[in-house]
Write an enzyme that holds these catalytic residues in place. Structure first.
Site, short mmCIF file in Angstrom:
data_model
loop_
_atom_site.label_atom_id
_atom_site.label_comp_id
_atom_site.label_asym_id
_atom_site.label_seq_id
_atom_site.Cartn_x
_atom_site.Cartn_y
_atom_site.Cartn_z
N GLU A 149 -73.97 23.98 -16.86
CA GLU A 149 -74.82 24.20 -18.04
C GLU A 149 -76.14 23.45 -17.90
OE1 GLU A 149 -70.57 23.56 -19.71
OE2 GLU A 149 -71.71 23.02 -17.92
N CYS A 181 -68.60 20.05 -21.55
CA CYS A 181 -68.12 18.67 -21.71
C CYS A 181 -68.64 18.04 -22.99
CB CYS A 181 -68.49 17.83 -20.49
SG CYS A 181 -70.24 17.52 -20.25
N HIS A 214 -73.94 19.47 -13.69
CA HIS A 214 -73.00 20.41 -14.28
C HIS A 214 -73.67 21.77 -14.40
CE1 HIS A 214 -70.21 17.31 -16.45
NE2 HIS A 214 -70.30 17.09 -15.16
#
Length: 147
Positions: free
Chosen positions: A52, A75, A50
């Site tokens: 981040e 998330c 992801h």
């Protein structure tokens, strides 16, 4: 305004990954401390890592006092059971998270916001939301219905 400038960069990072992150949406993340960009990344090919997660990895998962600009709500849960992006941001010491669009997933929506807020992070949303929404249109159209 710097929020708009940094979010525009996050959107550009995500746009460059459009069509390459399935089954996940393309997401961009820019991490800023004291007005200086200290890390940036987008969702990897095939949806991992992801955005981040990739940006924080550039900082050895340490981002004390920084602001993270993310095109999609970080998330709150991961399908494989690993650390969610919201938990990674909390543990890295980020103090403020600015995201453009809410996570539309019926499995993870708003869990990240709750986790970050409960940990004392400032969480803001809506910066360039319309522009970022185009990035997740295909993802939204293919979401499963939660039983």
């Amino acid at each position: 305004m710097s929020d708009t400038r940094h979010m525009a960069r996050a959107i550009a990072l995500a746009t460059a990954q459009q069509g390459r992150t399935v089954p996940n949406p393309p997401v961009g993340c820019v991490i800023v401390r004291d007005g200086v960009v200290i890390a940036e990344a987008a969702t990897g090919d095939g949806g991992r890592p992801h955005a981040e997660e990739a940006a924080l990895a550039q900082l050895d998962n340490r981002a004390e006092g920084a602001t993270a600009y993310v095109t999609l709500e970080p998330c709150g849960a991961r399908s494989h059971g690993g650390l969610s992006c919201s938990q990674r941001l909390v543990e890295a010491g980020v103090r403020r998270v600015v995201f453009a669009c809410h996570d539309p997933s019926p499995y993870a929506a708003h869990l990240g916001i709750a986790r970050m807020s409960e940990a004392g992070l400032t969480v803001e949303t809506g910066v360039m939301a319309e522009e970022a929404a185009t990035l997740i249109a295909d993802f939204v159209n293919n979401l499963p219905v939660k039983p």
